[in-house]
Design a protein around this motif. Structure first.
Motif, PDB file in Angstrom:
ATOM      1  N   ASP A  59      24.018 -22.470 -11.944  1.00  0.00           N
ATOM      2  CA  ASP A  59      22.760 -22.621 -11.207  1.00  0.00           C
ATOM      3  C   ASP A  59      21.576 -22.159 -12.047  1.00  0.00           C
ATOM      4  O   ASP A  59      21.709 -21.348 -12.962  1.00  0.00           O
ATOM      5  CB  ASP A  59      22.807 -21.816  -9.913  1.00  0.00           C
ATOM      6  N   THR A  60      20.396 -22.677 -11.692  1.00  0.00           N
ATOM      7  CA  THR A  60      19.137 -22.370 -12.384  1.00  0.00           C
ATOM      8  C   THR A  60      19.284 -22.642 -13.869  1.00  0.00           C
ATOM      9  O   THR A  60      19.197 -21.749 -14.715  1.00  0.00           O
ATOM     10  CB  THR A  60      18.711 -20.910 -12.147  1.00  0.00           C
ATOM     11  N   SER A  61      19.519 -23.891 -14.186  1.00  0.00           N
ATOM     12  CA  SER A  61      19.717 -24.301 -15.572  1.00  0.00           C
ATOM     13  C   SER A  61      18.741 -25.407 -15.928  1.00  0.00           C
ATOM     14  O   SER A  61      18.129 -26.026 -15.059  1.00  0.00           O
ATOM     15  CB  SER A  61      21.155 -24.788 -15.790  1.00  0.00           C
ATOM     16  N   ALA A  83      17.159 -16.374 -13.851  1.00  0.00           N
ATOM     17  CA  ALA A  83      16.673 -15.764 -12.620  1.00  0.00           C
ATOM     18  C   ALA A  83      15.275 -15.220 -12.873  1.00  0.00           C
ATOM     19  O   ALA A  83      14.759 -15.275 -13.991  1.00  0.00           O
ATOM     20  CB  ALA A  83      17.609 -14.651 -12.155  1.00  0.00           C
ATOM     21  N   GLU A  84      14.656 -14.686 -11.820  1.00  0.00           N
ATOM     22  CA  GLU A  84      13.294 -14.192 -11.951  1.00  0.00           C
ATOM     23  C   GLU A  84      13.186 -13.100 -13.007  1.00  0.00           C
ATOM     24  O   GLU A  84      12.204 -13.023 -13.737  1.00  0.00           O
ATOM     25  CB  GLU A  84      12.801 -13.672 -10.600  1.00  0.00           C
TER      26      GLU A  84
END
Length: 210
Positions: A59-61, A83-84
């Motif tokens: 995820d988040t890629s 991530a953040e």
């Protein structure tokens, strides 16, 4: 960047009033200005392009750079698990003509901004926090020109056998450094500027930026 961007353009017509007055609500149509008609042909999708399944990423890629050396030899680089408060891990994938597969990248935790290569045994990745990694087909070696520092951000790299040129921005402005196979040397710096990309034109480095 080596990428493809698709865009849709719109054309609009604007009628002007020669006397500076607004037109009537229902202006008469001039015989010399026929109404615009819809295009007689529609744009059809190209049969030369097709969607293929990509490599599985966490995820988040995202993939930020691509290099195609032939119909059965293409590479793409990016990051995953971002991530953040986490820049994520570097990702490198390869296309062999039928499928995308992952290529392991070790000894680097920075988010990739760009990459270049001359072959499987000569791959350069540059990313945030001054991160630079070189892969020789067996191991990955960190080679940050200025050490790991948030003050330096490499934006692009251009490679040829045994040589690499990296550009970006630092505390004083733009920088360009060259790897000669043993060490980095500062080629160029420009106060208050940013080098965003670089190419080797006939072996001669050509940084681009502001």
């Amino acid at each position: 960047m080596r990428g493809l961007v698709a865009a849709t353009a719109c054309l609009s017509l604007l009628a002007a009033c020669p006397d500076g007055k607004p037109p009537d609500a229902t202006p008469a149509r001039s015989a010399s200005a026929p109404a615009a008609s819809a295009p007689s042909e529609t744009i059809r999708p190209s049969k030369r392009w097709r969607d293929v399944a990509g490599a599985e990423l966490e995820d988040t890629s995202g993939l930020v750079d691509v290099l195609a050396k032939g119909p059965k030899d293409a590479w793409a680089a990016g990051f995953e698990a971002g991530a953040e408060d986490d820049e994520g891990r570097p990702v490198l994938i390869h296309w062999n003509g039928s499928a995308w597969t992952r290529v392991p990248v070790r000894n680097s935790d920075a988010r990739v901004r760009a990459f270049d290569m001359t072959g499987r045994d000569d791959i350069w990745l540059v990313g945030d926090s001054g991160a630079v990694s070189h892969g020789d087909g067996r191991v990955w070696t960190p080679r940050p020109p200025f050490g790991l520092s948030e003050d330096y951000t490499p934006y692009d790299v251009a490679a040829e056998k045994g040589r690499a040129v990296i550009v970006g921005s630092g505390p004083a402005g733009a920088f360009a450094v060259e790897w000669d196979g043993k060490r980095f040397e500062l080629m160029q710096s420009r106060i208050g500027s940013v080098f965003a990309s670089v190419a080797l034109d006939g072996g001669r480095p050509s940084p681009k930026g502001t």
